[in-house]
Design a protein around this motif. Structure first.
Motif, PDB file in Angstrom:
ATOM      1  N   GLY A 186      -3.686   2.875   8.517  1.00 50.59           N
ATOM      2  CA  GLY A 186      -2.787   1.929   9.167  1.00 50.59           C
ATOM      3  C   GLY A 186      -3.439   0.657   9.670  1.00 50.59           C
ATOM      4  N   ILE A 187      -4.763   0.562   9.588  1.00 46.06           N
ATOM      5  CA  ILE A 187      -5.474  -0.632  10.064  1.00 46.06           C
ATOM      6  C   ILE A 187      -5.750  -1.556   8.881  1.00 46.06           C
ATOM      7  N   CYS A 211      -8.385 -12.780  -2.373  1.00 43.18           N
ATOM      8  CA  CYS A 211      -6.955 -12.650  -2.646  1.00 43.18           C
ATOM      9  C   CYS A 211      -6.274 -12.236  -1.344  1.00 43.18           C
ATOM     10  N   ASP A 212      -5.445 -13.095  -0.810  1.00 41.99           N
ATOM     11  CA  ASP A 212      -4.870 -12.883   0.522  1.00 41.99           C
ATOM     12  C   ASP A 212      -3.639 -11.978   0.457  1.00 41.99           C
ATOM     13  N   LYS A 213      -3.845 -10.761  -0.035  1.00 44.81           N
ATOM     14  CA  LYS A 213      -2.778  -9.765  -0.106  1.00 44.81           C
ATOM     15  C   LYS A 213      -3.353  -8.389   0.198  1.00 44.81           C
ATOM     16  N   VAL A 214      -2.506  -7.525   0.751  1.00 48.35           N
ATOM     17  CA  VAL A 214      -2.897  -6.128   0.931  1.00 48.35           C
ATOM     18  C   VAL A 214      -2.721  -5.441  -0.418  1.00 48.35           C
ATOM     19  N   LEU A 215      -3.819  -5.003  -1.002  1.00 45.84           N
ATOM     20  CA  LEU A 215      -3.812  -4.499  -2.375  1.00 45.84           C
ATOM     21  C   LEU A 215      -3.631  -2.991  -2.467  1.00 45.84           C
ATOM     22  N   PHE A 216      -4.057  -2.264  -1.437  1.00 49.60           N
ATOM     23  CA  PHE A 216      -3.926  -0.809  -1.496  1.00 49.60           C
ATOM     24  C   PHE A 216      -3.989  -0.224  -0.094  1.00 49.60           C
ATOM     25  N   THR A 217      -3.591   1.022   0.007  1.00 46.58           N
ATOM     26  CA  THR A 217      -3.722   1.788   1.244  1.00 46.58           C
ATOM     27  C   THR A 217      -4.533   3.043   0.947  1.00 46.58           C
TER      28      THR A 217
END
Length: 465
Positions: A157-158, A224-230
């Motif tokens: 979650g962080i 790349c300014d995106k959350v790519l995975f968890t």
């Protein structure tokens, strides 16, 4: 999409359809009856069944990206469903099984050798990728003049790399430069021409080392300014490594890239020394003084020298090490990681041609009889040639009894630790010990035996067995 699995030298190409992971391959089929049959018959070694269908792909006019996934043979490939949903379609998925226990670095390197794509994406088997993760990395990379691209991710979650300073320090010999590459995830897209390769000697921070190596070779990163995975924090993963392990491999990384090492030490190694300077030199040459304070003491007996050196200790771990051993730093680090008060290990004595697991004690004619134990069931206390003590435990024990003269002090100390109820671990690791090579080593055998019998009558020993 081309699925490839590597096991024992065999390459198995997969088609479209639902898939089942086996211990030795990926199995692909669209026949529901066949799937149910395979899952019911455990001799086929089935592990998981995907609830998703691998989409039929029409390759676009996009370069091939090789996705390399290392895995142990009994692990689930949990990342596969999210890989199958990627909006970037021209993928070569290569699953490399570590069936020899080689480790992730060597396994990933074998994957690179199998890859045929223009780009390489390293991917762990427990990630959940955003649907546009690979496409976002690709678009970011092709719009720049960089060698590889990375982005943000969430663990437990962080969100990591949010607001990251994108200015890489210019001084490539500084801690700040090396530290900039920390927390860059393994899921980064790399141009194959950069020839990425992991350092197979490293056991931690291997991805961190790769990013530094690529940048130094002229293959700079782009963000790349995106959350790519968890993902989730894994036991045994890099986020869970102990302080001692972290310090050691961070220093290794700094040293490899010609950066001044940290001064933080994890243990004091006390080496009592007599006259075998040749053995001492070989022992010292093996020790890493960037993470250990090394204290050599001579002029007295084994017990006197050890106690004197231990009084100079600055860290929470005190290691008493004979001067005629061939020990690895990795073992010493693992001994320091342990939470027990006292930690020992096995020894191989060349002159005996035997492996000794510890010290045992029996009785003969109503008197204790000490012996070198070659089986686990006979071990009472660890070998005394290499002991790791927590400093608090050492102080509570009061160190070695200096009435002993080059013999018996290790058994006495080990028995007192047992008697006091201290926690003791005896590791299976074997260290070469050139036993009893110093001059005068056996001059006081009779006196030491008499003292041992006086201090440890059989009645006292039986109380703690």
């Amino acid at each position: 999409m081309n699925f490839t699995s590597q096991y024992a030298g065999h390459i198995i190409s997969m088609g479209n359809g639902r898939y089942i992971q086996f211990k030795d391959s990926m199995y692909s089929t669209e026949d529901e009856t066949e799937i149910e049959f395979l899952l019911k018959h455990r001799e086929f070694g089935s592990v998981i069944k995907s609830s998703d269908t691998v989409p039929k792909i029409n390759k676009e006019e996009l370069p091939l990206i090789s996705v390399i996934i290392p895995s142990r043979i009994n692990e689930n490939i949990d990342v596969m469903p999210s890989l199958c949903k990627q909006t970037y379609k021209n993928l070569e998925i290569i699953i490399i099984y570590d069936f020899r226990g080689e480790g992730a670095s060597k396994t990933r390197n074998r994957g690179v050798e199998k890859a045929s794509g223009e780009y390489i994406l390293f991917c762990d088997n427990d990630l959940e990728l955003a649907p546009d993760a690979i496409k976002s990395l690709y678009m970011t990379l092709v719009k720049s003049n960089s060698g590889w691209a990375f982005g943000k991710f969430r663990m437990d979650g962080i969100e990591y790399n949010k607001g990251k300073d994108l200015n890489i320090p210019n001084n490539k010999s500084s801690h700040a430069y090396i530290d900039w590459f920390e927390c860059i995830p393994i899921l980064s897209l790399i141009k194959a021409e950069a020839k990425p390769r992991f350092d197979e000697q490293m056991k931690k921070f291997v991805d961190w080392d790769l990013w530094v190596s690529l940048d130094k070779a002229g293959h700079s990163p782009v963000f790349c300014d995106k959350v790519l995975f968890t993902t989730k924090n894994r036991p045994g993963g890099i986020s869970n490594c102990s302080h001692e392990v972290s310090v050691y491999w961070r220093n290794y990384l700094y040293a490899k890239h010609n950066v001044m090492k940290n001064n933080k030490k994890i243990a004091d190694i006390v080496i009592p020394h007599h006259d075998r300077h040749d053995f001492l030199k070989k022992t010292l040459d093996r020790l890493d003084n960037s993470i250990f304070n090394i204290i050599v003491v001579s002029g007295g007996t084994f017990a006197e020298n050890s106690n004197k050196g231990a009084r100079l200790a600055e860290t929470d771990n005190i290691i008493i090490l004979n001067d005629d051993t061939e020990v690895d730093n990795d073992l010493l680090i693992r001994m320091c990681e342990r939470q027990e008060d006292v930690v020992g290990c096995a020894q191989f004595i060349p002159s005996f041609n035997k492996t000794i697991l510890g010290m045992g004690c029996g009785q003969k004619d109503g008197k204790p009889r000490w012996f070198l134990a070659e089986s686990k069931e006979n071990v009472l206390i660890p070998n005394g040639f290499l002991y790791r003590f927590k400093k608090k435990a050492w102080k509570k024990l009061g160190g070695f009894n200096e009435m002993f003269r080059n013999g018996g002090e290790d058994q006495d100390l080990g028995m007192r630790a047992v008697e006091m109820g201290m926690s003791i671990a005896n590791l299976d690791d074997v260290v070469v010990h050139h036993h009893s090579q110093s001059k005068g080593r056996h001059d006081f055998v009779d006196e030491n035996n008499q003292l041992m019998q006086k201090l440890w009558p059989i009645e006292r020993i039986q109380k703690i067995l």
